[in-house]
Scaffold this motif. Structure first.
Motif, mmCIF file in Angstrom:
data_model
loop_
_atom_site.group_PDB
_atom_site.id
_atom_site.type_symbol
_atom_site.label_atom_id
_atom_site.label_comp_id
_atom_site.label_asym_id
_atom_site.label_seq_id
_atom_site.Cartn_x
_atom_site.Cartn_y
_atom_site.Cartn_z
ATOM 1 N N ALA A 1 0.761 -1.370 -0.411
ATOM 2 C CA ALA A 1 -0.516 0.093 0.014
ATOM 3 C C ALA A 1 1.224 1.320 0.222
ATOM 4 O O ALA A 1 0.097 2.477 -0.128
ATOM 5 C CB ALA A 1 -1.153 0.169 1.429
ATOM 6 N N ARG A 2 2.249 1.241 0.196
ATOM 7 C CA ARG A 2 2.687 2.113 0.459
ATOM 8 C C ARG A 2 3.136 2.870 -0.980
ATOM 9 O O ARG A 2 3.128 2.638 -1.765
ATOM 10 C CB ARG A 2 4.192 2.147 0.980
ATOM 11 N N LYS A 3 3.221 4.344 -1.395
ATOM 12 C CA LYS A 3 3.588 5.065 -2.868
ATOM 13 C C LYS A 3 4.937 5.116 -2.645
ATOM 14 O O LYS A 3 5.062 5.914 -3.480
ATOM 15 C CB LYS A 3 3.144 6.111 -1.997
ATOM 16 N N ASP A 4 6.063 5.169 -1.760
ATOM 17 C CA ASP A 4 7.394 4.643 -1.810
ATOM 18 C C ASP A 4 8.085 4.330 -2.864
ATOM 19 O O ASP A 4 7.310 3.395 -3.607
ATOM 20 C CB ASP A 4 7.867 5.354 -0.948
ATOM 21 N N GLU A 5 9.533 4.151 -3.082
ATOM 22 C CA GLU A 5 9.752 3.284 -3.255
ATOM 23 C C GLU A 5 9.658 2.197 -2.967
ATOM 24 O O GLU A 5 10.132 1.162 -3.098
ATOM 25 C CB GLU A 5 11.036 3.778 -3.526
ATOM 26 N N MET A 6 9.466 1.751 -0.997
ATOM 27 C CA MET A 6 9.502 0.521 -0.553
ATOM 28 C C MET A 6 8.604 -0.202 -1.301
ATOM 29 O O MET A 6 8.348 -1.265 -1.318
ATOM 30 C CB MET A 6 9.222 0.461 0.765
ATOM 31 N N GLY A 7 7.034 0.551 -2.083
ATOM 32 C CA GLY A 7 6.070 0.114 -1.963
ATOM 33 C C GLY A 7 6.411 -0.530 -3.716
ATOM 34 O O GLY A 7 5.358 -1.075 -4.132
ATOM 35 N N VAL A 8 7.145 0.504 -4.441
ATOM 36 C CA VAL A 8 7.720 0.026 -5.428
ATOM 37 C C VAL A 8 8.685 -1.829 -5.943
ATOM 38 O O VAL A 8 7.994 -2.100 -6.517
ATOM 39 C CB VAL A 8 8.495 1.064 -6.295
ATOM 40 N N LEU A 9 9.004 -1.356 -4.968
ATOM 41 C CA LEU A 9 9.730 -3.095 -4.697
ATOM 42 C C LEU A 9 8.852 -3.843 -3.947
ATOM 43 O O LEU A 9 9.562 -5.002 -4.590
ATOM 44 C CB LEU A 9 10.989 -2.340 -3.530
ATOM 45 N N GLY A 10 8.553 -3.748 -3.030
ATOM 46 C CA GLY A 10 6.938 -4.842 -2.965
ATOM 47 C C GLY A 10 6.545 -4.965 -3.808
ATOM 48 O O GLY A 10 6.190 -6.441 -4.006
ATOM 49 N N ASN A 11 5.739 -4.647 -4.335
ATOM 50 C CA ASN A 11 5.130 -4.724 -5.846
ATOM 51 C C ASN A 11 5.971 -4.879 -6.985
ATOM 52 O O ASN A 11 5.533 -6.328 -7.766
ATOM 53 C CB ASN A 11 4.297 -3.330 -6.085
ATOM 54 N N SER A 12 7.231 -5.472 -7.269
ATOM 55 C CA SER A 12 8.495 -5.482 -7.751
ATOM 56 C C SER A 12 7.865 -6.707 -7.291
ATOM 57 O O SER A 12 7.517 -7.850 -8.477
ATOM 58 C CB SER A 12 9.274 -4.966 -8.271
ATOM 59 N N TYR A 13 8.150 -7.243 -5.972
ATOM 60 C CA TYR A 13 8.499 -8.531 -5.733
ATOM 61 C C TYR A 13 7.559 -9.363 -5.942
ATOM 62 O O TYR A 13 7.235 -10.593 -6.664
ATOM 63 C CB TYR A 13 8.495 -8.486 -4.417
ATOM 64 N N GLU A 14 5.847 -8.502 -5.969
ATOM 65 C CA GLU A 14 5.019 -9.458 -6.046
ATOM 66 C C GLU A 14 4.569 -9.714 -7.340
ATOM 67 O O GLU A 14 4.219 -10.593 -7.530
ATOM 68 C CB GLU A 14 3.557 -8.475 -5.282
ATOM 69 N N SER A 15 5.181 -8.479 -8.583
ATOM 70 C CA SER A 15 4.885 -9.203 -9.763
ATOM 71 C C SER A 15 6.160 -10.134 -9.540
ATOM 72 O O SER A 15 5.005 -11.063 -10.840
ATOM 73 C CB SER A 15 5.256 -8.188 -10.503
ATOM 74 N N MET A 16 6.562 -10.318 -9.662
ATOM 75 C CA MET A 16 8.079 -11.340 -9.810
ATOM 76 C C MET A 16 7.571 -12.704 -9.677
ATOM 77 O O MET A 16 7.385 -14.036 -10.101
ATOM 78 C CB MET A 16 9.525 -10.785 -9.545
ATOM 79 N N ARG A 17 7.007 -12.522 -8.146
ATOM 80 C CA ARG A 17 6.352 -13.879 -7.117
ATOM 81 C C ARG A 17 5.409 -14.772 -8.223
ATOM 82 O O ARG A 17 5.403 -15.787 -8.541
ATOM 83 C CB ARG A 17 5.632 -13.460 -6.040
ATOM 84 N N THR A 18 4.552 -13.928 -9.138
ATOM 85 C CA THR A 18 2.890 -13.834 -9.963
ATOM 86 C C THR A 18 3.891 -15.190 -10.969
ATOM 87 O O THR A 18 3.035 -15.972 -11.312
ATOM 88 C CB THR A 18 2.016 -13.384 -9.680
ATOM 89 N N ALA A 19 5.042 -14.158 -11.650
ATOM 90 C CA ALA A 19 5.310 -14.367 -12.803
ATOM 91 C C ALA A 19 5.889 -16.339 -12.628
ATOM 92 O O ALA A 19 5.906 -17.011 -13.829
ATOM 93 C CB ALA A 19 5.948 -13.371 -13.850
ATOM 94 N N LEU A 20 6.608 -15.753 -11.842
ATOM 95 C CA LEU A 20 7.338 -16.911 -11.075
ATOM 96 C C LEU A 20 6.998 -18.410 -10.862
ATOM 97 O O LEU A 20 6.413 -19.534 -11.687
ATOM 98 C CB LEU A 20 8.406 -17.180 -10.256
#
Length: 872
Positions: free
Chosen positions: A305-324
């Protein structure tokens, strides 16, 4: 999968503020201590960072996965020389590329490049699916850990270099160019710390070094179960620049913030914990879980839910996890299809972007290559799944067998006609459970009959289920060639049988008439002429017998028949038979038998006698006014067997050393002069040599021109049990001599001259002879005769109307008491199969033409008892 969500990035401000305040406060009490702490912390962090890839690989693959490729390189023929040349060529090319070679050096430069290419292609052929699987894991580990280069290197005993087993730098950065992985040689000077690893067996970590352009690197040994180092995992990562910048930045901050109070430090620490430390630790734990293969871990909602870089990193992890997760699911489906034999299955790269799409494309490319290899095989290949349905077929199978159903192919394969498809599959599965299954079957391919060989093997599928791999080869030409060869061999046998019959029939007449002439008192002046006829006819008969014997040997039909025999008695008989021939050339013929040789041994008396007579006859022929000796000695004896050595020595003309090498070759004589002077077919020694071999023995010869010859052959004889020997020796008195006076014989012969000869020769023994010109007449005369009218029937075989075999069977089938009358074949058909056929038709014995009338009289006596009507 793309994430188009926009974020307001403000983490940089927070991070700089927190770091500024924190370092300012910590600098008041930790100015000097911080340097030591920071250095040790960064060293530990570097080592941790450098060790992650090695730990990841060692958790997935043991030494057993790497050792086969190390041993393949180590055992490769000429590997050391090829590797040294490769290293020299590469160093030469590197030097030349710096200096830009001119025309004089260009040829050597290009030759070096070709040798390198050939070397890499040769080693690339050694790779298999397991190799590429490990390579994939190295690439994944390298990408997930941020390592610059990840490789496996080994010391294979080269003086100047180490050898790469895997190298992700070239595979990852250059796409499909695999020229620096398996078998590539690297100079030892580029890995100076590697010797320390092999010496101590412990990992080596090198940080903050300028040796490799700012890269930090590590070497981690891979050990087998005995602690021996199989290979070393190398990892390079650019950590030094970051470390240097952080140290300088920390030093500056500590200097500036020396006056900040402990209270501010606590506040900063609280803020740091809440805004940075806890989220970073959470994401670090998540990344470690993903790196360890746990892609189903949940990322906290507050981070997403964060709007900063930490949120970007978390959402990137989520996208990578979903793709994997999606990639693993698709790959699982794909590999399940492949494991079941469906090599035509392919992944769908359109569902993914970037690296994940590349992985699927790489898998599809690999499957394309495998399919290409199967299509390149010059045979039809099919793979059956666990249900024994066709899961894959190469192009050769599709082109040749596409119009046939699976059920039809299985029917042909198992030679069945009306079985159900499920029964056929079950039967094939049961057969393959016991091992490989092969067969030959004919198929109608485009109106032409073709013969195919099927090679079937069971292959293991997932969950313990088995399928099958079937390779189908076109062997039509081979089968046809074999059939032609068999036909040719059969034609040869038929020719020999026919020519033997045609030669023996007139030869019988010539020899018999000559013997009659010798017995005629009114033709005393022609005695020598008749003797010449008899001698020449006997010689021709021996040649025919030798040719037939060689034919039987070549066709594998010569039999060795074992029975109790007396070796000493056999030698005496041979000497007695050849005594007259010895006198003709004024030779002395002597013999001796070792006293330890038993009176009874198991052997083939006929074949031993045949060999002795051949050798002695040969010695007598080539010896004049000399001596021929037969010696039998016991070379070895046990309770079960005696090894006897037979030798025939003469003082004759001897043989040249050149001729000794081919003396046992059929039809060989030393020169044309000898073949003119000494009669012979050149088959006797060859026949004797082969007979000794069939009895499990061996024959040798020693000879010199003018000094005579010495033939040796050794044969094992089994011992005869004592009770058997005693029963043979304790027989009753000799049978009373049987007279043929008054005996009535039916002579069945279609050639008139043969009937006259037999009738005249047998007339002196007092036999009454009646004649029949063919089989029909013989059957009719026997059927119309009184009971026990005939004491014996002499039956020719080849006759018009009804041959001798049919006539014999007809007589045996007549319903009367005397249908067991002795019937003796008297024919020119002299092959073993002719004898067997005669006995099988119901005949009692077999005499071959030209007739030995002494043998003929004895054979008739054997089957004619004194009392009329009693048959033996």
């Amino acid at each position: 999968m793309k994430n188009n969500k926009r974020y307001k990035l403000s983490i940089n401000v927070k991070l700089l503020t927190i770091i500024f305040v924190g370092i300012l406060l910590l600098a008041l009490i930790l100015t000097e201590v911080s340097f030591i702490f920071i250095n040790s912390s960064f060293d530990a962090l570097y080592k941790e960072k450098l060790s992650i890839p090695s730990r990841t690989l060692l958790s997935q693959y043991s030494y057993a996965s790497i050792l086969p490729y190390v041993e393949t390189l180590r055992n490769k023929e000429n590997f050391t020389e090829d590797a040294k040349r490769f290293l020299a060529d590469r160093e030469y090319i590197a030097a030349m590329e710096k200096s830009r070679p001119d025309g004089d050096d260009l040829a050597e430069y290009e030759a070096a490049q070709r040798r390198i290419t050939a070397y890499c292609e040769e080693l690339s052929a050694l790779k298999d699916d397991k190799y590429y699987s490990i390579t994939k894991s190295l690439i994944e580990a390298r990408i997930s850990t941020g390592v610059k280069t990840l490789y496996i290197i080994a010391d294979l005993g080269l003086e100047d270099g180490y050898v790469y087993v895997y190298n992700t730098f070239y595979q990852g950065d250059r796409g499909v160019l695999f020229n620096d992985d398996l078998g590539t040689v690297e100079a030892k000077t580029n890995h100076s710390e590697l010797a320390q690893v092999y010496k101590t067996g412990e990992p080596v970590y090198v940080t903050n070094s300028d040796k490799k352009g700012g890269l930090s690197y590590s070497y981690t040994p891979i050990k087998d179960g005995y602690g021996n180092i199989v290979a070393v995992i190398g990892a390079d990562i650019n950590l030094e620049l970051i470390g240097r910048q952080l140290k300088q930045f920390l030093l500056s901050i500590v200097t500036i913030t020396a006056m900040i109070t402990t209270i501010i430090i606590l506040v900063v620490f609280f803020i740091l914990q809440k805004t940075i430390v806890r989220p970073v630790k959470s994401l670090t734990d998540i990344s470690r879980e993903i790196a360890n293969g746990n892609i189903y871990i949940d990322i906290p909602r507050e981070i997403l839910a964060r709007k900063d870089e930490m949120g970007v990193l978390g959402n990137s992890y989520e996208s990578m996890r979903t793709a994997l997760e999606a990639l693993i699911s698709d790959n699982k489906t794909l590999f399940e299809a492949i494991i079941m034999g469906n090599l035509a299955a392919r992944g769908d790269p359109s569902r993914f972007d970037g690296f994940f799409a590349q992985l699927i494309n790489s898998t599809n490319n690999t499957l394309d290559v495998i399919g290409f290899y199967f299509d390149s095989i010059p045979a039809a290949v099919i793979i059956l799944d666990s249900e024994y349905d066709i899961a894959y077929a190469n192009d050769n199978f599709k082109q040749t067998f596409s119009r046939f159903s699976t059920a039809y192919i299985l029917q042909k394969l198992l030679e069945k006609t009306d079985e159900e498809d499920a029964d056929l599959k079950e039967e094939l599965s049961a057969i393959l459970a016991g091992g490989e299954y092969n067969c030959l079957q004919w198929f109608d391919i485009g109106g032409e009959n073709r013969c195919y060989s099927f090679i079937c093997n069971s292959i293991a599928h997932d969950e313990g289920k088995n399928g099958a791999l079937i390779v189908i080869l076109d062997n039509t030409e081979l089968v046809l060639v074999k059939d032609r060869a068999l036909s040719a061999n059969k034609a040869k046998s038929e020719f020999l049988s026919r020519i033997s019959h045609e030669l023996r029939t007139p030869l019988n007449a010539i020899l018999s008439l000559a013997k009659l002439g010798l017995n005629d008192k009114e033709l005393r002046e022609s005695t020598k002429r008749f003797e010449k006829i008899v001698s020449s006819s006997a010689h021709l008969s021996n040649i025919i017998n030798d040719v037939l014997e060689m034919s039987r040997m070549e066709s594998g039909k010569t039999e060795i028949r074992y029975a109790p025999m007396d070796v000493a008695e056999l030698i005496e008989e041979c000497v007695s038979m050849l005594a007259l021939r010895a006198q003709e050339n004024h030779n002395e013929l002597v013999s001796s038998v070792d006293l330890c040789v038993p009176r009874r041994l198991l052997g083939d008396e006929f074949r031993i006698k045949q060999i002795i007579i051949n050798l002695v006859s040969n010695a007598l022929k080539f010896t004049e006014n000399g001596k021929v000796a037969i010696d039998v000695v016991c070379a070895e004896k046990t309770d079960d067997f005696f090894l006897l050595n037979f030798s025939v020595t003469d003082t004759g003309i001897g043989m040249s050393e050149e001729f000794l090498g081919k003396i046992f070759t059929p039809f060989e004589q030393e020169d044309s002069f000898l073949s003119r002077r000494y009669e012979g077919s050149g088959l006797g020694l060859s026949i004797s040599y082969n007979l000794v071999g069939l009895m499990g023995g061996f024959m040798e010869v020693r000879s010199k021109l003018g000094e005579g010859s010495h033939f040796d052959f050794a044969v094992k004889f089994a011992t005869v049990p004592e009770d058997t020997a005693q029963s043979e020796e304790g027989g009753g008195p000799e049978a009373e001599e049987i007279s043929l006076e008054g005996k009535r014989l039916l002579l069945v012969e279609d050639v008139e001259i043969n009937r006259r000869i037999v009738a005249e020769l047998l007339s002196e023994s007092g036999v009454e002879i009646e004649e029949a010109v063919d089989g029909e007449e013989a059957v009719e005369k026997f059927a119309n005769s009184p009971l026990y009218y005939y004491d014996c029937i002499l039956m020719d075989v080849q006759m018009p109307k009804m041959d001798g075999y049919k006539a014999t069977r007809a007589i045996r089938q007549i319903s009367r008491e005397d249908n067991g009358v002795p019937i003796i074949a008297m024919t020119a058909n002299a092959l073993k199969e002719d004898v067997d056929q005669a006995l099988a038709s119901g005949m009692n014995s077999h005499l071959s033409k030209p007739i030995d009338f002494e043998l003929c009289i004895n054979t008739i006596k054997q089957y004619c008892n004194k009392k009329r009507g009693v048959y033996l």
